[in-house]
Design a protein around this motif. Structure first.
Motif, PDB file in Angstrom:
ATOM      1  N   THR A 106       0.847  -1.203   0.000  1.00  0.00           N
ATOM      2  CA  THR A 106       0.000   0.000   0.000  1.00  0.00           C
ATOM      3  C   THR A 106       0.881   1.252   0.000  1.00  0.00           C
ATOM      4  O   THR A 106       0.592   2.234  -0.700  1.00  0.00           O
ATOM      5  N   ARG A 107       1.991   1.206   0.755  1.00  0.00           N
ATOM      6  CA  ARG A 107       2.947   2.329   0.767  1.00  0.00           C
ATOM      7  C   ARG A 107       3.439   2.604  -0.650  1.00  0.00           C
ATOM      8  O   ARG A 107       3.476   3.751  -1.100  1.00  0.00           O
ATOM      9  N   LEU A 108       3.790   1.525  -1.335  1.00  0.00           N
ATOM     10  CA  LEU A 108       4.303   1.650  -2.707  1.00  0.00           C
ATOM     11  C   LEU A 108       3.268   2.340  -3.606  1.00  0.00           C
ATOM     12  O   LEU A 108       3.620   3.208  -4.408  1.00  0.00           O
ATOM     13  N   CYS A 109       2.027   1.955  -3.445  1.00  0.00           N
ATOM     14  CA  CYS A 109       0.963   2.534  -4.288  1.00  0.00           C
ATOM     15  C   CYS A 109       0.743   4.017  -3.979  1.00  0.00           C
ATOM     16  O   CYS A 109       0.508   4.817  -4.891  1.00  0.00           O
ATOM     17  N   PHE A 110       0.835   4.394  -2.714  1.00  0.00           N
ATOM     18  CA  PHE A 110       0.712   5.818  -2.363  1.00  0.00           C
ATOM     19  C   PHE A 110       1.903   6.593  -2.932  1.00  0.00           C
ATOM     20  O   PHE A 110       1.739   7.700  -3.448  1.00  0.00           O
ATOM     21  N   GLU A 111       3.089   6.002  -2.814  1.00  0.00           N
ATOM     22  CA  GLU A 111       4.291   6.697  -3.287  1.00  0.00           C
ATOM     23  C   GLU A 111       4.227   6.922  -4.798  1.00  0.00           C
ATOM     24  O   GLU A 111       4.755   7.913  -5.303  1.00  0.00           O
TER      25      GLU A 111
END
Ligand SMILES: Nc1ncnc2c1ncn2[C@@H]1O[C@H](COP(=O)(O)OP(=O)(O)OP(=O)(O)O)[C@@H](O)[C@H]1O
Ligand SMILES: NC(=O)c1ccc[n+]([C@@H]2O[C@H](COP(=O)(O)O)[C@@H](O)[C@H]2O)c1
Length: 173
Positions: A106-111
């Motif tokens: 999810t972090r990757l997708c926000f980034e």
């Protein structure tokens, strides 16, 4: 930063989430709770509808007197297309300055959307866990009642949550 976003599936909303929400409101003026996997329901991992999860959240916030500081939104999963998932976050959530998640994907997708992402602390993680609560519900162990967030019990009682989870787990959809 003024407004934070906290995303989760909240299946169900438990005391760990409650502690995180209080912790975030100690650091930010306002909070957006984003209910993920909004299109998922009636499966062993996602037994509750997005509407039921909204009811759990509102009921908890009313009991804690935090309703005026929290907004919510619903975000569907877009398996295999995370650019589209981020488009949903951007288009369906109130604006926010920072997102909180402990999930690397999810972090990757926000980034990908150039969003600043931070972690939250864990609170009693072994006990306060959606997976654990659903397992207890499935076996009829009533101790799950101590693990859900304030105000959530009446909602779960009304929708006969324990029976639903037990039947979904038996069926293993
Ligand atoms: N006990 C806890 N303390 C702090 N944060 C938690 C706790 N449990 C979950 N979280 C965090 O809350 C967010 C939303 O989690 P989620 O709704 O998936 O709950 P979960 O308990 O991890 O559920 P499941 O076991 O069903 O995957 C995630 O960032 C997760 O890391
Ligand atoms: N492509 C996608 O569908 C995608 C990508 C990243 C996160 N998510 C969702 O965001 C939420 C993250 O919350 P959790 O920390 O509870 O996993 C989940 O509902 C997850 O399914 C979905």
């Amino acid at each position: 930063m003024a407004r934070a976003l906290f995303i989760g599936r909240f299946q169900p909303l438990h005391r760990g989430h409650e502690e995180v929400i209080k912790w975030l409101l100690g650091r930010h003026e306002e909070l957006v709770v984003a209910i993920g996997s909004a299109n998922e329901s009636f499966t062993p991992k996602n037994p509750f509808t997005v509407g039921e999860r909204i009811e759990m959240l509102i009921s908890m916030l009313k009991e804690l007197n935090l309703i005026s500081k929290v907004m919510y939104c619903a975000v569907p999963d877009t398996k295999g297309d995370s650019a589209l998932w981020y488009a949903y976050v951007h288009g369906q959530c109130p604006s926010f300055d920072v997102a909180y998640t402990n999930d690397e994907f999810t972090r990757l997708c926000f980034e990908y959307g150039n969003v600043k992402v931070l972690n939250t602390p864990f609170f009693n993680r072994e006990t306060y866990s959606g997976t654990r609560i659903r397992e207890l519900m499935a076996t009829g162990d009533k101790s799950w009642r101590d693990l859900v967030a304030t105000g959530v019990l009446p909602v779960l009682g009304r929708i006969n949550a324990e029976d639903r989870v037990r039947r979904l787990m038996q069926k293993q959809i």
